[in-house]
Design a protein around this motif. Structure first.
Motif, short mmCIF file in Angstrom:
data_model
loop_
_atom_site.label_atom_id
_atom_site.label_comp_id
_atom_site.label_asym_id
_atom_site.label_seq_id
_atom_site.Cartn_x
_atom_site.Cartn_y
_atom_site.Cartn_z
N MET A 1 0.82 -1.21 0.00
CA MET A 1 0.00 0.00 0.00
C MET A 1 0.85 1.27 0.00
O MET A 1 2.03 1.24 0.39
N THR B 1 -4.66 4.03 2.50
CA THR B 1 -4.86 3.78 3.93
C THR B 1 -6.31 3.47 4.28
O THR B 1 -6.59 2.55 5.06
N ALA C 1 -7.15 -0.02 3.16
CA ALA C 1 -6.41 -0.99 4.00
C ALA C 1 -7.06 -1.10 5.37
O ALA C 1 -7.15 -2.19 5.94
N GLY C 2 -7.51 0.02 5.90
CA GLY C 2 -8.17 0.00 7.20
C GLY C 2 -9.46 -0.81 7.18
O GLY C 2 -9.80 -1.48 8.15
N LEU D 1 -8.33 -4.63 6.98
CA LEU D 1 -7.59 -5.19 8.10
C LEU D 1 -8.43 -6.12 8.98
O LEU D 1 -7.97 -7.22 9.36
N PRO D 2 -9.67 -5.74 9.34
CA PRO D 2 -10.48 -6.66 10.17
C PRO D 2 -10.76 -7.99 9.49
O PRO D 2 -10.91 -9.01 10.16
N VAL D 3 -10.82 -7.99 8.17
CA VAL D 3 -11.01 -9.25 7.44
C VAL D 3 -9.72 -10.07 7.51
O VAL D 3 -9.73 -11.27 7.78
N GLU E 1 -7.18 -9.95 9.65
CA GLU E 1 -6.70 -10.44 10.95
C GLU E 1 -7.53 -11.63 11.42
O GLU E 1 -7.09 -12.38 12.30
N LEU E 2 -8.73 -11.82 10.86
CA LEU E 2 -9.49 -13.03 11.19
C LEU E 2 -9.15 -14.19 10.28
O LEU E 2 -9.52 -15.33 10.55
N LYS E 3 -8.42 -13.90 9.23
CA LYS E 3 -8.11 -14.92 8.23
C LYS E 3 -6.69 -15.45 8.37
O LYS E 3 -6.38 -16.53 7.88
N ARG F 1 -0.60 -13.64 10.76
CA ARG F 1 0.30 -12.49 10.70
C ARG F 1 -0.13 -11.60 9.55
O ARG F 1 -0.41 -12.10 8.47
N VAL F 2 -0.21 -10.31 9.81
CA VAL F 2 -0.59 -9.34 8.79
C VAL F 2 0.61 -8.42 8.57
O VAL F 2 1.14 -7.85 9.53
N LEU F 3 1.03 -8.31 7.32
CA LEU F 3 2.20 -7.49 7.00
C LEU F 3 1.79 -6.32 6.11
O LEU F 3 0.91 -6.47 5.27
N VAL F 4 2.50 -5.23 6.26
CA VAL F 4 2.34 -4.12 5.34
C VAL F 4 3.69 -3.86 4.66
O VAL F 4 4.73 -3.77 5.32
N TRP G 1 7.18 -8.81 2.40
CA TRP G 1 6.82 -10.07 1.74
C TRP G 1 6.77 -11.15 2.81
O TRP G 1 7.57 -11.11 3.76
#
Lengths: 513, 513
Positions: free
Chosen positions: B418, B423, B426-427, B430-432, B434-436, B439-442, B445
Motif C-alpha cells: 500500500m 490507507t 487498507a483500514g 484489516l479486520p477481514v 486479521e481473522l483470516k 500475521r498481517v504485513l504491510v 513479503w
C-alpha cells in the motif's frame, strides 16, 4: 438479542423438579431456521462488538450483572422450582454469576488478556533488518454455549462460558438447557436489556431453546460458529467434539464432562482424625445432592489405623443425610441405576446409605468400598456416577495407591487429606496428582470452586476435552482468543492498544511490563 | 538419547537432492519396538527433567545450540546435499536454529511462561473463607515432533517444536524426516552430547527414523505421547490429527499444513510503483524454489493503473529467475503436476514462467492469473501448490476483493502492499485479514519469519490445525503447557516457583507483576 421465530407446535414446558409436573406458560422451541438467524446475527455483530473500546465492553459485562440482580426474586423462584435446588444455594449461585461477570469486566479493563507484545524494528541489523512486530490476541468469533443443568445460573445462560466469551470479544449463541427454560429465559431477557442499555449490536447475544440433537447439533455445525463451550455429560460433550471435528473447518470445543475427583486419605491424617474426616467428607459428598462436577466420587486410603473410624463416622453421617430432590427425573434415574450397578458389583461392599427421600426424584446418597485389585481390574468402577455416590478404594500400600492413581482417568481435582507426618508421602504423590488433575487441594474438599485468578476448573481428558484451559476463573478468557502478529503496520492502521502511545501492559522487546 | 535397535534389513539412504542418487552410509530404520522404547524412555525422563531448576533447563538448551555449531561444516554439507539448498541459506538456517534455542533458554530463565498466579487466602471472608490458590503451568508430557523437509535444521530435529517442547519441560521424540536422515542424525547426536554434558536424563530426547505410516503413526497413537508438533502437508497433518483424535485419550496436534499467503496489491501502490512491486514479488516467490510455508501463492488486485506494469515486471523477473533444485523428487513431481493443472485450467492465463533448469528436480517458477469470478467458482484454485507458483486474482472492485478474501481458507500470513492513498481501504480490509491469518504485513513479503516474541507463525485452519498457537517465536512454548491450580498447599509441598519467597514474575491478587 436476535429475534427468532419459533414453531408453536413444539412447546417446551418448565418442569417442577420435585413433582415432575409442568408449570407456567410453555416456551416456544427453536428450529434450524432460528439457529441460522442467530448465527447470522452473531456474525453481523462480531466486528462491531470486538472493536468497541475495552471500557465499553467492561461496562456491558457489569450491566449484565446488574440486570440479573434487577430481576429479583422471580429469578430465584424460577430456578428453585425448575432445579429443585434450595434458595440459599441459588442466591449464592446468583452472587457467583454476577461476581464472575464483574471479574471479567475487570479483566477486560486490565488488558493483560490481550497478551500485547512489541518487538521494536532493528533497521540496521545485519544481514537483514528486523521488522517492527506487534502482537495482540483477537477473539475467535461467535461462540456456542451449552449450559449445565446443575448450575442454572453460574454455568448456564450468563454463566462462565458466556462471560468469558463476551469478555474476549466474541458474540454468544446460548443453547438454553431444557431443564430450566424459565430461568434461562429470564436471564436472556436481562442480557437483552443490557445489550440495549449499552447500545451493543443486537446479535452479540442470542438465546435458543430446543432439542440438543437438533438445535445443538445445528449450532455446532454452523460454519459461522468459531468455538463451543459445554458443561455436561461425557456422552453429550463427546458428541459435540465429534461434530466439531467433522466440520470442513474444525473448531475448538471446551467440554467439561466427567470427573470423580479422587480424595487421598493419608495414613497420619486418618490415624489422628479419621472420624472427623468421615463426617466432613459426607458434607462434601451430599451437598446439592452430590450434583457437582467436583463431587468426591473416589476415596483412596491405605489400610491402617483410623480407616475404620473414618468409615464409621461416614456411615453415621450418611444415615443422618437428608435425601434431596435431584435436578431432573433423568438425572435421578441415571443416578439410581449407577448406584444399583455399583452396589451389586461382586467386589463392592456398601458402607452406608443416606435416607430414602419422600419425593420421587430424591437421590439416596451412598458410600461404597472396593479393593485396589478390583478397581484396577474393572475400569467401569472408575466411571462417574453423577450424584452423591462415592467409592473408597482400599490399598495395601503406597505403591498400590500410586497404581490406582495412575490408572484413574484425568480429573478436575485431586485432594490430599494429610497431617505433618504425611508430608513425605504427599510430596511423592504430588507429581502424579498434578499430571492427573487441574487442581490439587490439601485438607479441603473439592466441591466449592472459587472464582479467582489462580483457579483452574479443567483437567486432562475426560474431565474436559481440552486440558489446556479452565472454565472457571479469569484465565478462562484465553479459551476464546488467538494471537495475531502485525508486521510493519503504519501507526494509523495499528489497533489502538498496539500503538506506541497505548498504556496497557505489554511485553516490550522481551521484557514483561 | 534412548538406545534403539533397528532392523538392518530395511535401511534408509540419504538421497542427493540434485541427482536423486543415494550417497554415504545408509541409516537403520526403526520399527514398532523402537517407538515403544523411545516413548518409555521419554516417560521415564519426564518427572526428572521437568523438576530440574529452570537454569539447568536453560543451560541445556544453550548447550544444544553450542553442540550444533560444534558439528561445523559437515552439518552444512550434509544438509546441502540432502536438501539441495545452497550454503548461505543453510548457514543462515543454522543461525536461526541455534538462535531459537538460545531464545527459549532466555524464555525459561525469565519464567513468564509459567504463568504464575497467586490469590491470597482470605480467612475472614463471609460467608466462606477464600482459600490460598496458586497457579502455574506444567508441561503436558512427552511430545512427538515431525520435522519438515523444507527446513532441515530450523523446523526439524532441533527445530522450533523441539526447542519449545524442551523449554516447556517436555521430553521429545523426533520422527526424523526421510529426506534428510544424515542432517537429522548429526543434529540428534549433537543433542545427545548436550544431554550427557548437562547430566540430563537420557530419555529427554529420542530420535527415530522410519516410514511415517509406521513409525509416525505408532508414535502418535502411543498412549505416553501427550502432544504432537508437525510441519508438512495438509494430508500428512490431517492424518496425524485424525489418529490423535481417535485415541482413547485424544491429544493436541499442532500441525502447520497449508497456506497460500494472499498479497493484496492496493491501487495507489500499484499506480506509483507497480513495476518495482512486480520485481520484488518475484524475489519472494522464487526464494528457495518457493519452498516456504509463507510463499506468496495468491495475489489480489483491483483492475486498474499499474497492474500491467506489475505483471510486465514480474514476467521479466521470472524470465531471469534461475531454476533451482527442489527438496525431493516427490515435491518436484507434485509441484510440476500442480502447475500443469493450474496452467491448463480454462479460466487461468499464464503470465510468465521461469527458466527451465538443468537438473531433473529443478522447479520452474510460474505466475498465473484468473478472475475473481473464476476463483470464487472453483475452490481448487485456492489450494496450495508447494513451490514457486502464484496466482493473481483480478478483482473488479473492493467488494469483489473482499468476497475473494472471505472465500479464501485460513492463512499463515496476509500482506498489504500500500501507499498513503490506500490507507482507508487498507483500514477496511484489516479486520477481514486479521481473522483470516496469523500475521498481517504491510509493505513486506511474507517469506522470512522472524524468530521473536511478537511473531505468530500460525493461523486459522487449514494453515494450521490449531490457530490458537504459533510454531515460531517465544510464544510457541504455550503449546506444550497446561495450567494447574494448587489450593491450600503447605509451603513445603508447593512447587518452588510458587512459594512466597520465589522471585519469578507473577500475578498477585489480580495484579500483574
Amino acid at each position: 438479542m436476535a429475534t427468532q421465530t419459533a414453531t408453536p407446535a413444539n412447546m417446551l414446558h418448565s418442569i417442577d423438579a420435585a413433582t415432575g409436573e409442568p408449570f407456567g406458560e410453555p416456551f416456544a422451541q427453536h428450529g434450524a431456521a432460528d439457529v441460522d438467524a442467530a448465527c447470522a446475527a452473531a456474525t453481523a455483530a462480531f466486528d462491531d462488538y470486538r472493536s468497541r473500546p475495552l471500557e465499553d465492553r467492561a461496562a456491558f459485562l457489569d450491566r449484565i450483572a446488574d440486570e440479573i440482580m434487577a430481576i429479583g426474586d422471580p429469578l430465584i423462584e424460577a430456578a428453585m422450582r425448575e432445579s429443585g435446588l434450595p434458595r440459599a444455594r441459588l442466591e449464592g449461585e446468583r452472587g457467583r454469576t454476577t461476581g464472575q461477570l464483574k471479574l471479567f469486566a475487570q479483566v477486560v479493563r486490565d488488558g493483560n488478556f490481550l497478551g500485547l507484545r512489541v518487538d521494536s524494528a532493528l533497521p540496521d541489523r545485519q544481514p537483514l533488518p528486523r521488522p517492527d512486530l506487534r502482537l495482540r490476541k483477537v477473539p475467535l468469533g461467535p461462540v456456542a454455549v451449552f449450559g449445565a443443568s446443575n448450575f442454572p445460573l453460574a454455568f448456564s445462560t450468563a454463566g462462565g462460558d458466556t462471560a468469558s466469551a463476551l469478555a474476549a470479544g466474541c458474540p454468544v449463541v446460548v443453547k438454553g438447557h431444557g431443564a430450566h427454560p424459565r430461568t434461562g429465559s429470564l436471564v436472556a431477557e436481562a442480557i437483552a436489556r443490557a445489550v440495549a442499555a449499552c447500545n451493543m449490536p443486537a446479535g452479540v447475544f442470542n438465546h435458543l431453546l430446543g432439542p440438543g440433537n437438533q438445535v445443538g447439533s445445528a449450532l455446532v455445525q454452523d460454519p459461522r460458529i468459531a468455538a463451543v463451550g459445554f458443561t455436561g455429560s461425557r456422552s453429550g460433550g463427546m458428541a459435540l467434539v465429534k461434530l466439531a471435528q467433522a466440520r470442513a473447518v474444525p473448531i475448538p470445543v471446551y467440554a467439561e464432562m466427567s470427573s470423580i475427583n479422587p480424595v487421598l486419605l493419608m495414613p497420619h491424617a486418618l490415624a489422628t482424625r479419621g472420624a472427623a474426616l468421615g463426617t466432613a467428607f459426607v458434607g462434601s459428598l451430599t451437598m446439592g445432592s452430590g450434583q457437582f462436577c467436583t463431587n468426591p466420587g473416589l476415596l483412596l486410603a491405605i489400610e491402617g489405623e483410623g480407616l475404620d473410624a473414618f468409615l464409621d463416622a461416614a456411615r453415621a453421617a450418611l444415615a443422618d443425610a437428608q435425601a434431596s430432590t435431584m435436578l431432573t427425573a433423568g438425572i435421578h434415574a441415571a443416578y439410581t441405576k449407577g448406584v444399583e450397578d455399583l452396589s451389586s458389583h461382586p467386589h463392592v461392599e456398601t458402607i452406608g446409605r443416606g435416607a430414602v427421600g419422600q419425593g420421587k426424584t430424591c437421590g439416596q446418597a451412598g458410600l461404597f468400598a472396593t479393593t485396589a485389585e478390583a478397581f484396577l481390574a474393572d475400569e467401569a468402577l472408575g466411571h462417574e456416577i453423577f450424584g452423591a455416590s462415592s467409592l473408597l478404594v482400599r490399598c495395601r500400600d503406597e505403591a498400590e495407591l500410586v497404581r490406582v492413581l495412575r490408572a484413574a482417568e484425568g480429573q478436575l481435582t485431586a485432594t490430599i487429606q494429610m497431617d505433618g507426618g504425611d508430608t513425605d508421602m504427599a510430596g511423592r504423590l504430588l507429581p502424579v496428582l498434578e499430571l492427573k488433575a487441574g487442581r490439587v487441594l490439601v485438607n479441603g474438599w473439592p466441591t466449592g470452586v472459587e472464582v479467582a485468578h489462580a483457579m483452574v476448573h479443567g483437567g486432562p481428558f475426560p474431565s474436559t476435552s481440552d486440558g489446556r484451559t479452565t472454565s472457571v476463573g479469569s484465565l478462562a478468557i484465553d479459551r476464546y482468543l488467538r494471537p495475531v502478529s502485525y508486521q510493519n503496520l503504519p501507526a494509523e492502521l495499528l489497533p489502538a492498544e498496539l500503538r506506541d502511545d497505548a498504556t496497557l501492559p505489554r511485553m516490550l522487546d522481551g521484557k514483561a511490563g
